[in-house]
Design a protein around this motif. Sequence first.
Motif, PDB file in Angstrom:
ATOM      1  N   ILE A 120      87.681  41.563  72.157  1.00 32.03           N
ATOM      2  CA  ILE A 120      88.270  41.893  73.467  1.00 32.03           C
ATOM      3  C   ILE A 120      89.777  42.085  73.323  1.00 32.03           C
ATOM      4  CG2 ILE A 120      88.793  41.006  75.786  1.00 32.03           C
ATOM      5  CD1 ILE A 120      86.035  39.570  75.660  1.00 32.03           C
ATOM      6  N   ALA A 121      90.420  41.149  72.649  1.00 30.74           N
ATOM      7  CA  ALA A 121      91.873  41.203  72.495  1.00 30.74           C
ATOM      8  C   ALA A 121      92.307  42.477  71.783  1.00 30.74           C
ATOM      9  CB  ALA A 121      92.364  39.977  71.732  1.00 30.74           C
ATOM     10  N   GLU A 122      91.580  42.862  70.751  1.00 26.09           N
ATOM     11  CA  GLU A 122      91.927  44.070  70.009  1.00 26.09           C
ATOM     12  C   GLU A 122      91.851  45.306  70.891  1.00 26.09           C
ATOM     13  OE1 GLU A 122      89.983  46.787  66.477  1.00 26.09           O
ATOM     14  OE2 GLU A 122      89.634  44.625  66.409  1.00 26.09           O
ATOM     15  N   LYS A 123      90.781  45.420  71.662  1.00 26.05           N
ATOM     16  CA  LYS A 123      90.602  46.584  72.535  1.00 26.05           C
ATOM     17  C   LYS A 123      91.664  46.609  73.643  1.00 26.05           C
ATOM     18  CE  LYS A 123      86.812  48.201  70.703  1.00 26.05           C
ATOM     19  NZ  LYS A 123      86.709  49.513  70.109  1.00 26.05           N
ATOM     20  N   VAL A 124      91.869  45.467  74.283  1.00 21.51           N
ATOM     21  CA  VAL A 124      92.836  45.377  75.386  1.00 21.51           C
ATOM     22  C   VAL A 124      94.250  45.597  74.861  1.00 21.51           C
ATOM     23  CG1 VAL A 124      93.813  43.825  77.129  1.00 21.51           C
ATOM     24  CG2 VAL A 124      91.331  43.951  76.807  1.00 21.51           C
ATOM     25  N   PHE A 125      94.551  45.040  73.703  1.00 21.03           N
ATOM     26  CA  PHE A 125      95.848  45.209  73.053  1.00 21.03           C
ATOM     27  C   PHE A 125      96.148  46.698  72.859  1.00 21.03           C
ATOM     28  CE2 PHE A 125      98.684  45.189  69.329  1.00 21.03           C
ATOM     29  CZ  PHE A 125      99.542  44.131  69.600  1.00 21.03           C
ATOM     30  N   ASP A 126      95.180  47.441  72.335  1.00 16.19           N
ATOM     31  CA  ASP A 126      95.359  48.876  72.107  1.00 16.19           C
ATOM     32  C   ASP A 126      95.572  49.644  73.406  1.00 16.19           C
ATOM     33  OD1 ASP A 126      95.096  48.487  69.382  1.00 16.19           O
ATOM     34  OD2 ASP A 126      92.993  49.148  69.310  1.00 16.19           O
ATOM     35  N   ILE A 127      94.802  49.304  74.435  1.00 20.58           N
ATOM     36  CA  ILE A 127      94.939  49.972  75.736  1.00 20.58           C
ATOM     37  C   ILE A 127      96.321  49.705  76.326  1.00 20.58           C
ATOM     38  CG2 ILE A 127      94.128  49.950  78.144  1.00 20.58           C
ATOM     39  CD1 ILE A 127      91.273  49.471  76.925  1.00 20.58           C
ATOM     40  N   LEU A 128      96.764  48.448  76.252  1.00 23.16           N
ATOM     41  CA  LEU A 128      98.090  48.110  76.785  1.00 23.16           C
ATOM     42  C   LEU A 128      99.197  48.806  75.996  1.00 23.16           C
ATOM     43  CD1 LEU A 128      97.790  44.315  77.648  1.00 23.16           C
ATOM     44  CD2 LEU A 128      97.926  46.236  79.237  1.00 23.16           C
ATOM     45  N   GLN A 129      99.054  48.896  74.687  1.00 23.19           N
ATOM     46  CA  GLN A 129     100.066  49.586  73.892  1.00 23.19           C
ATOM     47  C   GLN A 129     100.156  51.068  74.270  1.00 23.19           C
ATOM     48  OE1 GLN A 129      99.005  48.435  69.792  1.00 23.19           O
ATOM     49  NE2 GLN A 129     101.043  47.528  69.697  1.00 23.19           N
ATOM     50  N   ASP A 130      99.007  51.703  74.457  1.00 24.09           N
ATOM     51  CA  ASP A 130      99.004  53.105  74.876  1.00 24.09           C
ATOM     52  C   ASP A 130      99.650  53.270  76.247  1.00 24.09           C
ATOM     53  OD1 ASP A 130      97.737  53.784  72.513  1.00 24.09           O
ATOM     54  OD2 ASP A 130      95.746  53.971  73.431  1.00 24.09           O
ATOM     55  N   ALA A 131      99.316  52.368  77.172  1.00 24.57           N
ATOM     56  CA  ALA A 131      99.884  52.433  78.514  1.00 24.57           C
ATOM     57  C   ALA A 131     101.389  52.182  78.478  1.00 24.57           C
ATOM     58  CB  ALA A 131      99.188  51.420  79.429  1.00 24.57           C
ATOM     59  N   TRP A 132     101.815  51.267  77.615  1.00 17.86           N
ATOM     60  CA  TRP A 132     103.240  50.979  77.474  1.00 17.86           C
ATOM     61  C   TRP A 132     103.989  52.206  76.928  1.00 17.86           C
ATOM     62  CZ3 TRP A 132     106.936  48.188  79.228  1.00 17.86           C
ATOM     63  CH2 TRP A 132     108.139  48.099  78.558  1.00 17.86           C
ATOM     64  N   THR A 133     103.406  52.868  75.946  1.00 14.97           N
ATOM     65  CA  THR A 133     104.011  54.072  75.380  1.00 14.97           C
ATOM     66  C   THR A 133     104.165  55.144  76.454  1.00 14.97           C
ATOM     67  OG1 THR A 133     103.080  53.590  73.208  1.00 14.97           O
ATOM     68  CG2 THR A 133     103.754  55.867  73.617  1.00 14.97           C
ATOM     69  N   GLN A 134     103.124  55.308  77.262  1.00 16.08           N
ATOM     70  CA  GLN A 134     103.171  56.282  78.344  1.00 16.08           C
ATOM     71  C   GLN A 134     104.238  55.889  79.369  1.00 16.08           C
ATOM     72  OE1 GLN A 134      99.526  56.643  80.559  1.00 16.08           O
ATOM     73  NE2 GLN A 134     100.203  58.490  81.603  1.00 16.08           N
ATOM     74  N   PHE A 135     104.288  54.618  79.728  1.00 16.92           N
ATOM     75  CA  PHE A 135     105.271  54.104  80.686  1.00 16.92           C
ATOM     76  C   PHE A 135     106.687  54.373  80.175  1.00 16.92           C
ATOM     77  CE2 PHE A 135     108.006  50.560  82.096  1.00 16.92           C
ATOM     78  CZ  PHE A 135     107.923  50.717  83.466  1.00 16.92           C
ATOM     79  N   ASN A 136     106.916  54.075  78.909  1.00 15.96           N
ATOM     80  CA  ASN A 136     108.249  54.280  78.317  1.00 15.96           C
ATOM     81  C   ASN A 136     108.648  55.735  78.276  1.00 15.96           C
ATOM     82  OD1 ASN A 136     109.435  51.848  77.833  1.00 15.96           O
ATOM     83  ND2 ASN A 136     108.525  51.590  75.826  1.00 15.96           N
ATOM     84  N   SER A 137     107.685  56.619  78.091  1.00 15.05           N
ATOM     85  CA  SER A 137     108.022  58.034  78.037  1.00 15.05           C
ATOM     86  C   SER A 137     108.397  58.572  79.419  1.00 15.05           C
ATOM     87  CB  SER A 137     106.864  58.847  77.446  1.00 15.05           C
ATOM     88  OG  SER A 137     105.776  58.890  78.326  1.00 15.05           O
ATOM     89  N   LEU A 138     107.919  57.917  80.463  1.00 13.34           N
ATOM     90  CA  LEU A 138     108.203  58.362  81.829  1.00 13.34           C
ATOM     91  C   LEU A 138     109.400  57.637  82.456  1.00 13.34           C
ATOM     92  CD1 LEU A 138     104.546  58.453  83.193  1.00 13.34           C
ATOM     93  CD2 LEU A 138     105.923  60.384  82.408  1.00 13.34           C
ATOM     94  N   ASN A 139     109.677  56.438  81.970  1.00 18.50           N
ATOM     95  CA  ASN A 139     110.723  55.602  82.564  1.00 18.50           C
ATOM     96  C   ASN A 139     111.677  55.134  81.481  1.00 18.50           C
ATOM     97  OD1 ASN A 139     109.427  55.279  85.284  1.00 18.50           O
ATOM     98  ND2 ASN A 139     107.848  54.366  84.014  1.00 18.50           N
TER      99      ASN A 139
END
Length: 103
Positions: A82-101
Amino acid sequence: MDHEEIQTIDAKIRQWSGKQEHIRSLLSTLQYVLWADSGSKPVPITDIIEGRAVKKSYQKALLCLHPDKLQQKGAASYKKYIAEKVFDILQDAWTQFNSLNSI
């Protein structure tokens, strides 16, 4: 873990993450996908409006989910999965967030 257990976990993670990767909604609903003693505390979405608050909440989530931390704690295989999957999803979302903000 058997195949059925993996499918159940994957379905729960897909339901949690949805099709969007909006970091604020993911962080504010993390408790619905993690196990009870994960160490992650619920974060009201109203508390993570500002970029700095999002970053702080994201960093706290990663501390709970980081594979090295779970290995040190001797976590069960389903928790690591679970942690591995959620970790990857959060990292992708963080990358997207950083590119927009900019923080």
